[in-house]
Each structure stands twice: as C-alpha cells, then as structure tokens.
Enzyme design. Structure first.
Site, mmCIF file in Angstrom:
data_model
loop_
_atom_site.group_PDB
_atom_site.id
_atom_site.type_symbol
_atom_site.label_atom_id
_atom_site.label_comp_id
_atom_site.label_asym_id
_atom_site.label_seq_id
_atom_site.Cartn_x
_atom_site.Cartn_y
_atom_site.Cartn_z
ATOM 1 N N GLY A 131 55.589 -43.346 -131.521
ATOM 2 C CA GLY A 131 56.655 -43.464 -132.529
ATOM 3 C C GLY A 131 57.414 -42.158 -132.572
ATOM 4 O O GLY A 131 57.060 -41.250 -133.302
ATOM 5 N N ARG A 132 58.428 -42.053 -131.710
ATOM 6 C CA ARG A 132 59.182 -40.800 -131.583
ATOM 7 C C ARG A 132 60.001 -40.503 -132.823
ATOM 8 O O ARG A 132 59.970 -39.403 -133.361
ATOM 9 C CB ARG A 132 60.153 -40.874 -130.401
ATOM 10 C CG ARG A 132 59.523 -41.031 -129.066
ATOM 11 C CD ARG A 132 60.581 -41.178 -128.001
ATOM 12 N NE ARG A 132 61.306 -39.931 -127.783
ATOM 13 C CZ ARG A 132 60.836 -38.914 -127.061
ATOM 14 N NH1 ARG A 132 59.656 -38.997 -126.495
ATOM 15 N NH2 ARG A 132 61.548 -37.823 -126.906
ATOM 16 N N GLY A 192 64.818 -50.471 -123.801
ATOM 17 C CA GLY A 192 64.952 -49.853 -125.111
ATOM 18 C C GLY A 192 66.334 -49.250 -125.269
ATOM 19 O O GLY A 192 67.252 -49.549 -124.496
ATOM 20 N N ASP A 204 57.930 -49.022 -130.069
ATOM 21 C CA ASP A 204 58.259 -48.252 -131.286
ATOM 22 C C ASP A 204 58.996 -49.086 -132.333
ATOM 23 O O ASP A 204 59.085 -48.686 -133.489
ATOM 24 C CB ASP A 204 59.126 -47.042 -130.923
ATOM 25 C CG ASP A 204 58.356 -45.984 -130.148
ATOM 26 O OD1 ASP A 204 57.156 -46.189 -129.885
ATOM 27 O OD2 ASP A 204 58.960 -44.957 -129.810
ATOM 28 N N ARG A 259 33.333 -37.559 -141.326
ATOM 29 C CA ARG A 259 34.421 -36.749 -140.782
ATOM 30 C C ARG A 259 35.794 -37.261 -141.209
ATOM 31 O O ARG A 259 35.932 -38.406 -141.653
ATOM 32 C CB ARG A 259 34.391 -36.804 -139.254
ATOM 33 C CG ARG A 259 33.320 -35.968 -138.629
ATOM 34 C CD ARG A 259 33.271 -36.204 -137.131
ATOM 35 N NE ARG A 259 32.349 -35.263 -136.491
ATOM 36 C CZ ARG A 259 31.750 -35.469 -135.338
ATOM 37 N NH1 ARG A 259 31.970 -36.595 -134.664
ATOM 38 N NH2 ARG A 259 30.946 -34.567 -134.831
HETATM 39 O O1 F6P Z 1 59.639 -45.186 -126.421
HETATM 40 C C1 F6P Z 1 58.354 -45.629 -126.417
HETATM 41 C C2 F6P Z 1 57.390 -44.520 -126.246
HETATM 42 O O2 F6P Z 1 56.192 -45.183 -126.285
HETATM 43 C C3 F6P Z 1 57.443 -43.362 -127.240
HETATM 44 O O3 F6P Z 1 56.803 -43.604 -128.448
HETATM 45 C C4 F6P Z 1 56.803 -42.237 -126.468
HETATM 46 O O4 F6P Z 1 57.199 -40.980 -126.947
HETATM 47 C C5 F6P Z 1 57.316 -42.491 -125.114
HETATM 48 O O5 F6P Z 1 57.478 -43.884 -124.985
HETATM 49 C C6 F6P Z 1 56.457 -41.929 -124.014
HETATM 50 O O6 F6P Z 1 56.961 -42.333 -122.789
HETATM 51 P P1 F6P Z 1 56.559 -41.750 -121.363
HETATM 52 O O7 F6P Z 1 55.174 -41.210 -121.448
HETATM 53 O O8 F6P Z 1 56.679 -42.914 -120.456
HETATM 54 O O9 F6P Z 1 57.544 -40.679 -121.068
#
Ligand code: F6P
Length: 360
Positions: free
Chosen positions: A183-184, A115, A140, A175
């Site tokens: 998705g950061r 990535g 993502d 509910r």
């Molecule tokens: O970058 C991909 C991703 O799936 C993000 O959406 C998520 O925040 C992150 O990886 C989590 O990564 P890890 O748990 O490996 O630190």
C-alpha cells in the site's frame, strides 16, 4: 464502423491475482464474437517488437482462471514514452515505434490490464490514436473511478490469514507483532486486512502516526489483561512530520521502492513499551498465488466488459465496478489520481468504534 476482427491484450505493472482470469475472459468472449486476440508479452515491450507476441485461442487459456501471475509476463519499468536506456539521458521515447508496430500487426484495438502507471500510458496511446480499453488492476485498490480492482480481495484475504497465524505466536510469546503490508499511497490493504484479522493498531498512509498514541493504546490493552498486540503497518505509512521509509530511491524508468517501516516501528515500540517486538513483512506474498473467488468473478466480468466495449466501438475508457454493474469510465478521469481511504468512511469509523488505534 469497421468491424473489429483482431485485438491485442497486455498486462502491465506489478502483477496481481486475477490477471490470467481477465486474459481468459478477453480471449473467450472475443473468440465467441469472432475476434482474434494477440497476447503481447511483457507489457508494452510486446508492442516494441512484434516477435514478442502470440495469438491466443480458448485452448491457450484453458486452466488459467485460478493461476496467479500472468501468462503474458509483465514489467513495471517499460514506459515506451520514457523507456529506460543506457544513455546520458537515461531514457528514450519509443512511442511512435509502438504505434507503428500496433498497425503493422493488424491490431484494431488494445486491452491494457494495469494499474495507474500502465493506464496512464494507455491513455497517452489513446491520445496518439490507438483505440484502447483499460482494465483496473492493483492489489493496492487505489485506482479512482472504480469501486474495486481485481487482486485486492486476494491480497486482503492473504493478509487476514497471515494475521490470524501471527496472533497465536504473538500470544504465546507475549510480543508485539508488527505486520508490514503493501500500500504505497493508500491504506486499503492495511485497513481491510487489519480489520479482517482483528489487528489492534493499523497505520496507513492517510493518517500520519504518533507512536506515543500507539504506545498508549497498547498499554490500555495491557490494563485489560492483553499481553500481546498486533500492529498492521502499510508500507507507505509515515510518522507525523516525517516521510515514508525508502528501500531504494527512484531512478529513470523506475519509481522509488518503499519498505522498511515495519522494522522501524517494531524497534521503536519495543523501546517505548518494553515489550519484545518482531516484524513480519508480507511483501510479494500478497501478490503471488491464485485469486479468490471474488477476484475470479470480478476479473472475468472486467474481461467480458472490455470486449463488449470494443465491439461497440467505445474507446478511451476503463471498465469499472459500480455495483451491481460494470460500467465504462473515461481514462482521462482516472489517470494520475489516487483513491485513498476517505477519512470519514465507514471503514475508518468502524475501526475507531471498535477501539482499533489508527495511530492518531
Ligand atoms: O502497486 C502495487 C505494489 O504492490 C505496491 O504496493 C508496492 O510498493 C509495489 O507494488 C512493489 O512492486 P515491485 O516490487 O514489483 O516493484
């Protein structure tokens, strides 16, 4: 141009369905072109210590097309330029050692499947003289310069499947079900997974949300007779004027960990609507398991294209999906940027047109 006879391949950052499919395609197409492939273990760690590597033959990659994870292992905290160590500084620069190991191993080119973080490191090594080709990976889907990253389609398919299942329990109990997806910085999974699963509300990092608007949308559904609602929330979603919900602060070598917005939103919506709410965090289930057929094909094309670039002596590029072709784009144009969902995109317009609340 010296003919290329031996190359390295590594997988970096968080895993994504399709990593093994790329490795397989690299190994098979390189083998058929008379090039030996060395698999480097655990991202760039495999270039800090040559014993953490092995030659990969077509026999070694038989049967891995459909497997999740990566046969090479990966890590998302091993940046050789800022390697985390127990010193007052917390990090050390091992990049020269990587370059030395690369040459000592007789490698002539390097395929980095990763990535934004891993591709940025790859670009830095390209600037230090290593002939690099990048392959874009992330569920993502937020890497610029390419229409799609492998892994994304698999994550969306999983999210849609999960939302399907949540519909029946939401309806039975009348509910609000809040589904937190990954998705950061970008809401691609939330938006496409939400649309595919028929979500009523989709909250994403690109559009800060207002829960009064979400409550109004839920009440409107109720006025039509609906007794349940499905709310999809990207982990990087934030309220208007607020910040993201953190699980863990950043520390040397590690980025901050997001997570928890779903439970916050579920609690607030329960208070605001008076309707019982529950939160489900899909988390790493979205990254685990095998790739969809689409991702298998995309990953295979990426692997083949990466080897083709190496054969042609084209370096410092990332293979990118520009339908109907796979094309090289400069890593310099890709790294350090994020492909978010354009607010004027057809996806957003369609979501609004069918009455999905985006929280604004
Ligand atoms: O970058 C991909 C991703 O799936 C993000 O959406 C998520 O925040 C992150 O990886 C989590 O990564 P890890 O748990 O490996 O630190």
């Amino acid at each position: 141009m010296t003919p290329i006879k031996r190359i390295g391949v590594l997988t970096g950052g968080g895993d994504a369905p399709g990593l093994n499919a790329v490795i397989r395609a690299v190994v098979k197409s390189a083998y058929n072109a008379g090039i030996e492939v060395v698999g480097l273990e655990d991202s760039f760690d495999g270039l800090l210590d040559s014993s953490r590597s092995r030659v990969l033959t077509p026999n070694d990659v038989t049967g891995i097309l459909r497997l999740g994870g990566t046969i090479l292992g990966t890590t998302n905290h091993g940046n050789p330029f800022q390697y985390p160590v127990e010193t007052p500084d917390g990090k050390v620069d091992y990049s020269d050692r990587v370059v030395e190991t690369f040459h000592a191993m007789g490698l002539q080119a390097l395929v980095v499947i990763g990535g934004d973080g891993s591709l940025s490191i790859a670009h830095q090594f390209y600037l230090k003289g290593i002939p690099v080709v990048g392959v874009p990976k992330t569920i993502d889907n937020d890497i610029v310069g390419t229409n799609s990253c492998f892994g994304f389609d698999s994550a969306v398919a999983f999210a849609a499947h999960a939302i399907d299942r949540l519909h029946t329990t939401a309806e039975a109990h009348k509910r609000i079900m809040v589904v937190e997806v990954m998705g950061r910085h970008a809401g691609w999974i939330a938006l496409q997974g939400g649309l595919a699963g028929g979500a009523d509300v989709i909250l994403m990092p690109e559009i800060p949300y207002d829960l009064d608007k979400v409550t109004a949308a839920i009440r409107k559904r109720e006025s039509f007779g609906a007794k349940f609602s499905i709310v999809v929330v990207a982990e990087g979603a934030k309220p208007i004027g607020g910040g993201v919900t953190l699980r863990e602060e950043a520390k040397p070598g590690y980025v901050e960990r997001l997570g928890g917005v779903g439970i916050v939103v579920a609690g607030q919506l329960e208070d605001m609507t008076g309707r019982e709410s529950r939160c489900v965090v899909l988390g790493h289930l979205q990254r685990g398991g095998g790739p969809t057929a689409f991702d298998r094909v995309l990953a295979t094309r990426y692997g083949g294209a990466a080897v083709e670039l190496i054969r042609r002596g084209v370096f410092g590029k990332m293979v990118a999906n520009h339908p109907p072709d796979i094309v090289p784009v400069p890593l310099a144009d890709v790294v350090g940027r994020t492909k978010t969902v354009p607010l004027d995109s057809d996806l957003i317009k369609t979501a609004r047109a069918i009455g999905v609340s985006l929280g604004d």
